[in-house]
Design an enzyme around this catalytic site. Structure first.
Site, PDB file in Angstrom:
ATOM      1  N   TYR A 165       0.844  -1.207   0.000  1.00  0.00           N
ATOM      2  CA  TYR A 165       0.000   0.000   0.000  1.00  0.00           C
ATOM      3  C   TYR A 165       0.875   1.251   0.000  1.00  0.00           C
ATOM      4  CZ  TYR A 165      -5.004  -0.773   0.258  1.00  0.00           C
ATOM      5  OH  TYR A 165      -6.296  -1.024  -0.060  1.00  0.00           O
ATOM      6  N   GLU A 202      -0.508   4.919  -0.336  1.00  0.00           N
ATOM      7  CA  GLU A 202      -1.256   6.170  -0.508  1.00  0.00           C
ATOM      8  C   GLU A 202      -0.320   7.382  -0.469  1.00  0.00           C
ATOM      9  OE1 GLU A 202      -2.974   3.712   0.941  1.00  0.00           O
ATOM     10  OE2 GLU A 202      -5.126   4.162   0.979  1.00  0.00           O
ATOM     11  N   ASP A 216      -7.568  13.349 -24.967  1.00  0.00           N
ATOM     12  CA  ASP A 216      -7.650  11.947 -24.557  1.00  0.00           C
ATOM     13  C   ASP A 216      -6.996  11.130 -25.664  1.00  0.00           C
ATOM     14  OD1 ASP A 216      -8.304   9.346 -23.963  1.00  0.00           O
ATOM     15  OD2 ASP A 216     -10.287   9.840 -23.171  1.00  0.00           O
ATOM     16  N   THR A 219      -4.837   5.889 -21.417  1.00  0.00           N
ATOM     17  CA  THR A 219      -4.627   4.571 -20.856  1.00  0.00           C
ATOM     18  C   THR A 219      -3.242   4.118 -21.299  1.00  0.00           C
ATOM     19  OG1 THR A 219      -5.742   3.635 -22.777  1.00  0.00           O
ATOM     20  CG2 THR A 219      -7.050   3.848 -20.772  1.00  0.00           C
ATOM     21  N   LYS A 253      -3.230   0.261 -24.691  1.00  0.00           N
ATOM     22  CA  LYS A 253      -3.689   0.118 -26.083  1.00  0.00           C
ATOM     23  C   LYS A 253      -2.462   0.129 -27.008  1.00  0.00           C
ATOM     24  CE  LYS A 253      -8.311   1.981 -25.151  1.00  0.00           C
ATOM     25  NZ  LYS A 253      -8.357   2.692 -23.864  1.00  0.00           N
ATOM     26  N   ARG A 309      -2.825  -2.723 -18.041  1.00  0.00           N
ATOM     27  CA  ARG A 309      -4.069  -1.951 -17.923  1.00  0.00           C
ATOM     28  C   ARG A 309      -3.879  -0.902 -16.844  1.00  0.00           C
ATOM     29  NH1 ARG A 309      -7.696  -4.770 -21.202  1.00  0.00           N
ATOM     30  NH2 ARG A 309      -9.110  -3.023 -20.946  1.00  0.00           N
TER      31      ARG A 309
HETATM   32  N1  DSN Z   1     -13.061   0.474 -24.329  1.00  0.00           N
HETATM   33  C1  DSN Z   1     -12.164   1.358 -25.036  1.00  0.00           C
HETATM   34  C2  DSN Z   1     -12.183   1.085 -26.506  1.00  0.00           C
HETATM   35  O1  DSN Z   1     -12.378  -0.042 -26.889  1.00  0.00           O
HETATM   36  O2  DSN Z   1     -11.997   1.991 -27.301  1.00  0.00           O
HETATM   37  C3  DSN Z   1     -12.429   2.772 -24.742  1.00  0.00           C
HETATM   38  O3  DSN Z   1     -12.600   2.963 -23.383  1.00  0.00           O
END
Ligand code: DSN
Length: 423
Positions: A57, A59, A203, A229, A232, A238
């Site tokens: 942990y 924080e 984003d 994120t 991707k 993740r």
């Molecule tokens: N779930 C993602 C996507 O597939 O584009 C976006 O949050």
């Protein structure tokens, strides 16, 4: 390629669950994965995710924690932060958001009050739920106003964005989304945001890896805040990051912790650091450019086969197909392709007359297949498979889908996936 069970402790302790993981390994190994937001992480990223850092942990932030025993955690988080700043040219980085939606929520918490007006691209036009869409908390707790794209071109209409911004005076403007096949003009959004004194949030979740690899322009210096994120095109675990210019840093950090989250997921932070290190290597630039080259080649092949592509093609990793002229709903096509071993997702297209759960479009992308080493020379075959699959979906021809399934399995056997066990 045969996938073997390699998770010895897991297999011994919980054979039922281990078998499920093995089945997923097999599936990821022998299918053509074309969901544009998915990828394969490296073995190194997987190993970092599976470390004892999950036991801790923490924080707070490095040097200012609420728990002791941070001797090793602080340097790990600092390393991830420094790598993020360096890779994206950001003045500040917060690597603690649990995923993209919490990262975006933190932006709201930092720069808006409940009921304030926020602006983003409408979900059916290619935006994201958290950009103020009605069913999301961001559309319920804030007043979301939404811009779209031109019906004739599928492209963002900056006159519309500007008019809407001037009329509605949003506190925050989001650009980017989940089904945007073209280069995002960050400078044009920034000009509008400055005019109305809004915080511009880029984003870049979908295109972070392309930006890191120089295959898409950077949101800096245009955006005030960059949300992404890490799993991707960036090929990390993740997780998510908020990058910003220095004046926005304090508010963002306070919003992430203690505003929204508790302890950071240290095993994820470590894996993010690894992914950022990998993304800083020259070979990752090759990867990012290959993703785009593959998507462009595939788009050209699909156009040749009479497919209607939103915006007429792609500049990035993603292709949005409108299957209306092919007389097959997106969901029927996606499910048929899945049976053929080609994993995609059904998606709305701009001005879709159909419902989101049964829309007209199919969203595909090239990040995963590029990670396996497929190149532009394979795109005619991939386009053929998609075309044969869509035709079979229309005709209800299961035999044709079974034939494609075998062909896909054969090709994928020759291109082992990163991070997956091989026999
Ligand atoms: N779930 C993602 C996507 O597939 O584009 C976006 O949050």
């Amino acid at each position: 390629m045969t996938v073997s069970l390699t998770h010895r402790a897991l297999s011994a302790a919980d054979p039922e669950l281990a078998a499920m993981v093995a089945a997923e390994e097999q599936l990821q190994s022998d299918t053509l994965r074309m969901i544009p937001s998915e990828n394969y992480v490296s073995q190194a990223v997987l190993e970092a995710t599976g470390t004892v850092l999950t036991n801790k942990y923490s924080e707070g932030y490095p040097g200012k924690r609420y728990y002791e025993g941070q001797q090793n955690i602080d340097p790990i988080e600092r390393l991830a932060v420094e790598r993020a700043k360096s890779l994206f040219g950001a003045e500040h980085a917060n690597v603690q958001p649990y995923s993209g939606s919490p990262a975006n929520l933190a932006v709201y918490l930092a720069f808006a009050e409940p009921g304030d007006t926020v602006m983003g691209m409408a979900l059916p036009m290619g935006g994201h739920l958290t950009h103020g869409w009605g069913v999301s908390a961001t559309g319920k707790w804030f007043r979301g106003v939404q811009y779209g794209v031109r019906a004739e071109t599928g492209l963002t209409d900056f006159d519309e964005v500007r008019d809407l911004a001037l009329k509605e005076q949003p506190k925050i403007i989001f650009c980017g989304g989940t089904a945007v096949p073209r280069t995002i003009d960050f400078a044009a959004f920034a000009e509008i945001a400055r005019e109305v004194d809004a915080v511009l949030v880029a984003d870049i979740a979908h295109i972070a890896g392309l930006i890191a690899g120089g295959a898409h322009p950077s949101p800096f210096p245009h955006a005030d805040v960059v949300s992404t994120t890490t799993h991707k095109t960036l090929r990390g675990p993740r997780g998510a990051m908020l990058l910003s210019r220095e004046p926005r840093a304090k508010a963002l950090d306070k919003a992430v912790f203690p505003g929204l989250q508790g302890g950071p997921h240290n095993h994820t932070t470590a894996a993010i650091a690894v992914a950022l290190h990998e993304a800083a290597q020259p070979v990752f630039r090759d990867y990012a450019h290959a993703v785009v080259a593959n998507a462009k080649a595939l788009a050209a092949e699909l156009l040749e086969r009479g497919y209607d592509l939103v915006t007429g093609g792609t500049d990035n990793h993603l292709i949005l197909m409108d299957l209306t002229p092919k007389e097959v709903p997106g969901k029927i096509a996606a499910k048929a392709l899945d049976r053929a071993g080609i994993v995609t997702n059904y998606n709305t297209v701009p001005f879709d007359p159909r419902k989101p759960f049964d829309p007209s479009g199919l969203r595909i992308g090239t990040p995963s297949l590029t990670s396996r080493g497929l190149g532009t020379e394979h795109m005619p075959l991939v386009a053929d498979w998609i075309d044969r699959g869509v035709t079979a979906a229309r005709a209800g021809d299961e035999d044709a889908l079974t034939t494609i399934r075998a062909e896909v399995r054969d090709l994928m056997a020759a291109y082992p996936a990163p991070g997956l066990p091989t026999a």
